[in-house]
Design an enzyme around this catalytic site. Structure first.
Site, mmCIF file in Angstrom:
data_model
loop_
_atom_site.group_PDB
_atom_site.id
_atom_site.type_symbol
_atom_site.label_atom_id
_atom_site.label_comp_id
_atom_site.label_asym_id
_atom_site.label_seq_id
_atom_site.Cartn_x
_atom_site.Cartn_y
_atom_site.Cartn_z
ATOM 1 N N GLY A 1 0.819 -1.206 0.000
ATOM 2 C CA GLY A 1 0.000 0.000 0.000
ATOM 3 C C GLY A 1 0.851 1.253 0.000
ATOM 4 O O GLY A 1 1.766 1.419 -0.815
ATOM 5 N N ASP B 1 -3.350 -5.155 -8.763
ATOM 6 C CA ASP B 1 -3.381 -5.688 -10.133
ATOM 7 C C ASP B 1 -2.557 -4.817 -11.071
ATOM 8 O O ASP B 1 -1.863 -5.320 -11.968
ATOM 9 C CB ASP B 1 -4.820 -5.770 -10.635
ATOM 10 C CG ASP B 1 -5.713 -6.551 -9.692
ATOM 11 O OD1 ASP B 1 -5.235 -7.532 -9.106
ATOM 12 O OD2 ASP B 1 -6.889 -6.170 -9.537
#
Length: 321
Positions: A223, A255
């Protein structure tokens, strides 16, 4: 050569915009958007966007499946479908102005034994001429936990390298087939280890242990903290922070990262370039609305600002990018 992306449980993604969520009260939508989604489909869309040559294989059924097909054809993504009697799922994303996002993912259709045989036959066929196969997303109901490992055995016989991005039991089973690269996030890595991982050292040790099992690369997405890329046998360990950015959306960031790394691997770039490109793509995605792909110029600008640190192993020493 193309990159074969297998999306066994795709979805149409549906975003509902609301000012805020009123629990146990009526919530009136400000707007709704729909687009082809699910992890594997996201990977194929990103590969095409970044200039790659994806070929997407996916089972589809019902009106939602037909909607998915139309959307992918509009984006000119080459696809091969396995028709299903069941209906392809629709994932719902509730985006609020200040409360963040809620996500609701139904399990999707059940594949019969005959459906699964058709999927495997199609994968075997599509592996011809592939440079890489990406297996991404959850398994649909009806297929065995060993489904990804079975597909990886087909890739091994065809001499095609594999990227794996899933979690849970299917991940624990599939890593035994030794994919080239796996991409867990911190939560998924904790699930694999069966314990909380507190601090940088614990994360590195766990990722290193996973690399020992697969014999390949581990790309740990973190993240806002960026990502870690390592290979235990090779001795490479690289890390980079994500540039500071206000996140507008996080759906599909992992992704995007995986797709960018896949493109760099196919292009023959070094691991430093893999990591830089992956973090840049994931960061750029967070600056856009869900389902919208950012301008490639933005991705390049972000990549130029990313500083990669760490050490390179013997296979890549002297080849840093």
């Amino acid at each position: 050569m193309h990159t074969l992306v297998v999306a066994l449980n795709p979805s149409v993604d549906v975003e509902w915009h609301v000012p805020h969520v009123n629990w146990e009260e009526k919530n009136v939508l400000e707007s709704e958007r729909r687009w082809p989604g699910g992890k594997g489909v996201n990977v194929a869309r990103w590969l095409k966007h970044l200039g790659g040559k994806p070929r997407l294989l996916l089972p589809l059924g019902g009106t939602t499946g037909a909607e998915m097909q139309r959307g992918l054809r509009r984006e000119r993504i080459p696809i091969r479908t396995i028709p299903l009697r069941g209906t392809t799922r629709a994932n719902v994303i509730v985006t609020t102005r200040a409360q963040g996002q809620l996500r609701f993912n139904p399990p999707g259709p059940t594949l019969s034994a005959a459906d699964w045989r058709r999927v495997k036959a199609a994968v075997r066929d599509e592996l011809h001429g592939a440079a890489l196969m990406v297996l991404s997303g959850s398994l649909p109901r009806g297929v065995p936990v060993s489904a990804y490992r079975e597909l990886m055995a087909l890739a091994d016989r065809a001499g095609v390298r594999v990227f794996l991005d899933c979690d849970g039991e299917s991940f624990r089973d599939a890593v035994r087939a030794r994919p080239l690269l796996v991409k867990p996030n911190e939560h998924e890595l904790e699930g694999f280890c069966g314990r909380r991982l507190k601090g940088e050292n614990a994360l590195r040790r766990a990722a290193g242990a996973l690399s020992e099992i697969t014999g390949g690369w581990v790309l740990l997405s973190r993240g806002r903290a960026g990502a870690l890329l390592l290979h235990s046998k090779d001795g490479t360990i690289l890390h980079a922070a994500a540039p500071r950015s206000k996140a507008r959306n996080t759906v599909g960031a992992g992704d995007a990262m995986l797709s960018a790394v896949a493109g760099e691997v196919v292009a023959g770039s070094t691991p430093v370039s893999w990591l830089r490109a992956g973090i840049a793509a994931g960061t750029a995605l967070t600056r856009c609305a869900a389902g919208i792909l950012p301008e490639r110029s933005l991705i390049r600008k972000i990549a130029a600002a990313i500083k990669v640190s760490g050490s390179m192993g013997g296979s890549f020493r002297g080849k840093q990018g």
